[in-house]
Write an enzyme that holds these catalytic residues in place. Structure first.
Site, PDB file in Angstrom:
ATOM      1  N   VAL A   1      27.652  47.082  36.067  1.00  0.00           N
ATOM      2  CA  VAL A   1      27.217  45.795  36.601  1.00  0.00           C
ATOM      3  C   VAL A   1      25.759  45.839  37.066  1.00  0.00           C
ATOM      4  CG1 VAL A   1      27.608  44.139  38.471  1.00  0.00           C
ATOM      5  CG2 VAL A   1      29.551  45.097  37.214  1.00  0.00           C
TER       6      VAL A   1
ATOM      7  N   GLU B   1      32.588  43.276  29.918  1.00  0.00           N
ATOM      8  CA  GLU B   1      32.003  44.405  29.205  1.00  0.00           C
ATOM      9  C   GLU B   1      32.019  44.099  27.712  1.00  0.00           C
ATOM     10  OE1 GLU B   1      33.676  48.159  30.425  1.00  0.00           O
ATOM     11  OE2 GLU B   1      33.508  47.559  32.511  1.00  0.00           O
TER      12      GLU B   1
ATOM     13  N   LYS C   1      35.623  34.925  43.135  1.00  0.00           N
ATOM     14  CA  LYS C   1      35.698  36.079  42.242  1.00  0.00           C
ATOM     15  C   LYS C   1      37.125  36.614  42.115  1.00  0.00           C
ATOM     16  CE  LYS C   1      34.905  39.351  39.590  1.00  0.00           C
ATOM     17  NZ  LYS C   1      33.965  40.376  39.293  1.00  0.00           N
TER      18      LYS C   1
ATOM     19  N   CYS D   1      38.174  46.003  36.202  1.00  0.00           N
ATOM     20  CA  CYS D   1      38.239  44.853  37.103  1.00  0.00           C
ATOM     21  C   CYS D   1      39.637  44.286  37.333  1.00  0.00           C
ATOM     22  CB  CYS D   1      37.301  43.761  36.601  1.00  0.00           C
ATOM     23  SG  CYS D   1      35.585  44.211  36.878  1.00  0.00           S
TER      24      CYS D   1
ATOM     25  N   LYS E   1      42.248  46.455  39.292  1.00  0.00           N
ATOM     26  CA  LYS E   1      41.748  46.747  40.640  1.00  0.00           C
ATOM     27  C   LYS E   1      41.652  45.470  41.480  1.00  0.00           C
ATOM     28  CE  LYS E   1      37.195  47.517  40.758  1.00  0.00           C
ATOM     29  NZ  LYS E   1      36.533  46.508  41.582  1.00  0.00           N
TER      30      LYS E   1
HETATM   31  C1  UDX Z   1      30.993  47.955  40.382  1.00  0.00           C
HETATM   32  C2  UDX Z   1      32.194  47.732  41.294  1.00  0.00           C
HETATM   33  O1  UDX Z   1      33.105  48.829  41.166  1.00  0.00           O
HETATM   34  C3  UDX Z   1      32.932  46.474  40.997  1.00  0.00           C
HETATM   35  O2  UDX Z   1      33.871  46.212  41.997  1.00  0.00           O
HETATM   36  C4  UDX Z   1      32.013  45.331  40.936  1.00  0.00           C
HETATM   37  O3  UDX Z   1      32.656  44.191  40.513  1.00  0.00           O
HETATM   38  C5  UDX Z   1      30.791  45.627  40.128  1.00  0.00           C
HETATM   39  O4  UDX Z   1      30.201  46.843  40.483  1.00  0.00           O
HETATM   40  P1  UDX Z   1      30.677  48.984  37.961  1.00  0.00           P
HETATM   41  O5  UDX Z   1      29.257  48.642  37.880  1.00  0.00           O
HETATM   42  O6  UDX Z   1      31.504  48.855  36.734  1.00  0.00           O
HETATM   43  O7  UDX Z   1      31.426  48.102  39.049  1.00  0.00           O
HETATM   44  O8  UDX Z   1      30.897  50.429  38.629  1.00  0.00           O
HETATM   45  P2  UDX Z   1      30.206  51.810  38.239  1.00  0.00           P
HETATM   46  O9  UDX Z   1      29.844  51.822  36.787  1.00  0.00           O
HETATM   47  O10 UDX Z   1      31.081  52.847  38.819  1.00  0.00           O
HETATM   48  O11 UDX Z   1      28.824  51.749  39.048  1.00  0.00           O
HETATM   49  C6  UDX Z   1      28.652  51.941  40.378  1.00  0.00           C
HETATM   50  C7  UDX Z   1      27.393  52.738  40.591  1.00  0.00           C
HETATM   51  O12 UDX Z   1      27.097  52.812  41.974  1.00  0.00           O
HETATM   52  C8  UDX Z   1      27.454  54.182  40.076  1.00  0.00           C
HETATM   53  O13 UDX Z   1      26.398  54.409  39.175  1.00  0.00           O
HETATM   54  C9  UDX Z   1      27.334  55.036  41.324  1.00  0.00           C
HETATM   55  O14 UDX Z   1      26.652  56.248  41.102  1.00  0.00           O
HETATM   56  C10 UDX Z   1      26.557  54.097  42.248  1.00  0.00           C
HETATM   57  N1  UDX Z   1      26.717  54.394  43.680  1.00  0.00           N
HETATM   58  C11 UDX Z   1      27.930  54.519  44.234  1.00  0.00           C
HETATM   59  C12 UDX Z   1      25.577  54.497  44.453  1.00  0.00           C
HETATM   60  O15 UDX Z   1      24.461  54.384  43.976  1.00  0.00           O
HETATM   61  N2  UDX Z   1      25.709  54.733  45.790  1.00  0.00           N
HETATM   62  C13 UDX Z   1      26.927  54.883  46.368  1.00  0.00           C
HETATM   63  O16 UDX Z   1      26.996  55.106  47.586  1.00  0.00           O
HETATM   64  C14 UDX Z   1      28.078  54.773  45.580  1.00  0.00           C
HETATM   65  C1  UDX Z   2      36.532  40.970  33.432  1.00  0.00           C
HETATM   66  C2  UDX Z   2      36.192  39.487  33.645  1.00  0.00           C
HETATM   67  O1  UDX Z   2      36.583  38.729  32.467  1.00  0.00           O
HETATM   68  C3  UDX Z   2      34.702  39.306  33.923  1.00  0.00           C
HETATM   69  O2  UDX Z   2      34.441  37.951  34.241  1.00  0.00           O
HETATM   70  C4  UDX Z   2      34.238  40.222  35.075  1.00  0.00           C
HETATM   71  O3  UDX Z   2      34.716  39.737  36.318  1.00  0.00           O
HETATM   72  C5  UDX Z   2      34.680  41.652  34.847  1.00  0.00           C
HETATM   73  O4  UDX Z   2      36.089  41.715  34.560  1.00  0.00           O
HETATM   74  P1  UDX Z   2      36.285  42.747  31.492  1.00  0.00           P
HETATM   75  O5  UDX Z   2      37.257  43.528  32.311  1.00  0.00           O
HETATM   76  O6  UDX Z   2      35.028  43.385  31.021  1.00  0.00           O
HETATM   77  O7  UDX Z   2      35.866  41.417  32.243  1.00  0.00           O
HETATM   78  O8  UDX Z   2      37.051  42.264  30.158  1.00  0.00           O
HETATM   79  P2  UDX Z   2      37.899  41.003  29.709  1.00  0.00           P
HETATM   80  O9  UDX Z   2      37.315  40.455  28.491  1.00  0.00           O
HETATM   81  O10 UDX Z   2      38.132  40.058  30.833  1.00  0.00           O
HETATM   82  O11 UDX Z   2      39.294  41.702  29.316  1.00  0.00           O
HETATM   83  C6  UDX Z   2      40.103  42.365  30.275  1.00  0.00           C
HETATM   84  C7  UDX Z   2      41.356  42.905  29.642  1.00  0.00           C
HETATM   85  O12 UDX Z   2      42.230  41.857  29.246  1.00  0.00           O
HETATM   86  C8  UDX Z   2      41.138  43.744  28.368  1.00  0.00           C
HETATM   87  O13 UDX Z   2      41.963  44.890  28.426  1.00  0.00           O
HETATM   88  C9  UDX Z   2      41.556  42.841  27.249  1.00  0.00           C
HETATM   89  O14 UDX Z   2      42.047  43.540  26.120  1.00  0.00           O
HETATM   90  C10 UDX Z   2      42.676  42.046  27.921  1.00  0.00           C
HETATM   91  N1  UDX Z   2      42.913  40.712  27.329  1.00  0.00           N
HETATM   92  C11 UDX Z   2      41.939  39.760  27.379  1.00  0.00           C
HETATM   93  C12 UDX Z   2      44.163  40.414  26.768  1.00  0.00           C
HETATM   94  O15 UDX Z   2      45.076  41.250  26.719  1.00  0.00           O
HETATM   95  N2  UDX Z   2      44.348  39.151  26.250  1.00  0.00           N
HETATM   96  C13 UDX Z   2      43.404  38.183  26.290  1.00  0.00           C
HETATM   97  O16 UDX Z   2      43.661  37.066  25.809  1.00  0.00           O
HETATM   98  C14 UDX Z   2      42.143  38.500  26.864  1.00  0.00           C
END
Ligand code: UDX
Ligand code: UDX
Length: 435
Positions: A11, A155, A206, A262, A265
């Protein structure tokens, strides 16, 4: 504007690159030194289509920089985004220790007005806790605001989701913060709805949105289970439902269930925060339960093809939780493969990009062999199981597969990628979900 983003994960990095793309000066910060080193060397720590080009372009234009130092960000930028991980605790609630630690460090380094914006998905009222944390640790007299600006980035499609969003949600409690946040997103204002709310509403939007989307998926999976008991076809049912604008056609794909960082969780965290606030969100518990049972259903569909699974080789195509990503977090494939192995099956697996992450997530050394293309994965297998709807699977050469397989071509399609009638014509034993 000058922006710093703490947390350069999926993100944070996408948000940083896109904010730079729309003209801002962005510093992406992470405490993982290795990650920052990789980014500084021009490489990508994750796979996200288009991200490498976007990062390269904005680094060259000097609008995007990387650092491990929060202090540097607080000094340089008025807007400070928090995009660190919020992983689930054993009871399912969100672990806010990183959000707290980052808020504290930002506060300790503030010398002038700053806005601390929460980007990570957090339970309602986290904004209030961030505010209390800053109040506690910021030098006396320094002004600040707290804001919530949840991400809605899928993603695999994260860049277009950022640049062409359905909406931007901004939660603020002061006019000063509202103006700054609107200025930040002004380059996108003609493409989208910008909704300004209070902080709690933004936080809840959210959790409520992601849980509703997960609910849609579990609902269609439950309907698919009913379809299997009749002559109804879930694809036709979903299509017929989706034409109704009140329902909408998206997120009605039945299959192996939802995974990712997402939905699973966020659902748990939403159920937990509701419980803490005195509401038992049973509806969402059922959404979780249906999703868990989809994995068992898929395993059963594989088992139904054999007298015993013990000693059989199954080719699993697709491991990532969805196509166009290397992300294995909560991928349905993890649970399904482990269950197949428990039944004595051997797995030959292929995924176009998630193999390295899958090796860590699935483990099971010896029982899973990873292959670098789908045809070598199916060699000698007795059935093919599709768990991710990667585009390249659409192009599979059935004649070649028939030759490679050790038995009559059987496809258990956990993502309903093909039409049963067409598969029958090709002489393929095809098993979909709810068809
Ligand atoms: C994160 C959150 O988990 C999610 O709830 C939110 O919706 C979007 O941000 P994501 O970006 O997918 O999701 O997580 P991740 O790829 O694990 O990235 C988090 C980053 O924060 C990591 O690169 C980690 O190293 C960094 N981090 C974590 C810090 O820089 N400082 C910290 O104290 C903890
Ligand atoms: C999700 C949210 O859509 C996005 O807005 C943000 O909050 C991050 O979390 P993401 O987890 O990247 O995005 O993927 P998404 O396209 O939402 O799919 C989530 C899961 O649902 C996947 O495992 C996908 O295969 C499944 N899915 C999705 C289904 O099984 N059926 C569907 O019709 C759509």
């Amino acid at each position: 504007m000058k922006v710093a983003i703490v947390g350069t994960g999926y993100v944070g990095l996408v948000t940083g690159a896109c904010l730079a793309e729309i003209g801002h000066e962005v510093l992406c910060i992470d405490n993982n030194e290795e990650k920052i080193k990789i980014l500084k060397s021009g490489k990508m720590p994750i796979y996200e289509p288009g991200l490498d080009e976007l990062v390269e372009k904005n680094v060259k234009a000097k609008r995007l920089k990387f650092s491990t130092d929060i202090k540097e960000g607080v000094k340089a930028a008025e807007l400070l985004f928090v995009a660190v991980s919020t992983p689930p605790l054993p009871d399912g609630s969100a672990d806010l220790c990183y959000v707290e630690a980052v808020s504290k460090e930002i506060a300790e380094n503030m010398t002038d007005y700053r806005i601390v914006v929460s980007k990570s998905t957090v339970p309602v009222e986290t904004g209030m806790w961030i505010k209390r944390t800053i109040e506690k640790y910021a030098p006396k007299g320094v002004e600040y605001d707290v804001a919530s600006n949840p991400e809605f980035l899928r993603e695999g499609k994260a860049i277009s989701d950022f640049l062409n969003p359905d909406r931007i949600v901004i939660g603020v409690e002061s006019d000063r913060a509202r103006k700054k946040m609107l200025e930040l997103y002004s380059p996108l204002k003609d493409r989208t709805h910008i909704l300004v709310t209070n902080i709690e509403s933004a936080e809840l939007i959210k959790h409520a949105s992601n849980s509703f989307l997960a609910l849609k998926i579990s609902y269609i999976n439950a309907v698919a289970n009913v379809c299997e008991k009749t002559k109804a076809d879930i694809k036709e049912v979903a299509l017929g439902m989706g034409f109704d604008k009140r329902i909408g056609k998206d997120f009605l794909e039945a299959g192996a269930g939802f995974g990712g960082s997402c939905f699973p969780k966020d659902l748990s965290a939403f159920i937990k925060i509701a419980e803490r606030l005195g509401y038992d969100f049973k509806l969402l518990k059922e959404v979780q339960d249906i999703n868990r049972k989809q994995a068992d259903l898929i395993v059963q569909k594989v088992k139904d093809n054999f007298m015993t699974l013990n000693g059989k080789t199954i080719a699993v195509l697709g491991l990532a939780f969805k196509p166009d990503t290397d992300d294995m977090r909560n991928a349905p494939s993890i649970d399904i493969i482990k269950k197949l192995i428990q039944e004595g099956a051997r797995i030959r697996a292929y995924d176009p990009v998630a193999t390295e992450n899958a090796k860590h997530a699935i483990g099971q050394e010896g029982s899973v062999l990873y292959h670098s293309d789908m045809y070598s994965a199916v060699k000698g297998a007795e059935a093919i199981l599709i768990l991710t709807d990667w585009g390249e699977f659409k192009e599979m050469d059935f004649d070649r597969l028939k030759k490679e397989l050790g038995a009559k071509l059987t496809i258990i399609d956990g993502r309903n990628m093909f039409e049963p009638a067409q598969m029958k014509e090709l002489g393929i034993n095809y098993i979909g979900i709810g068809r």
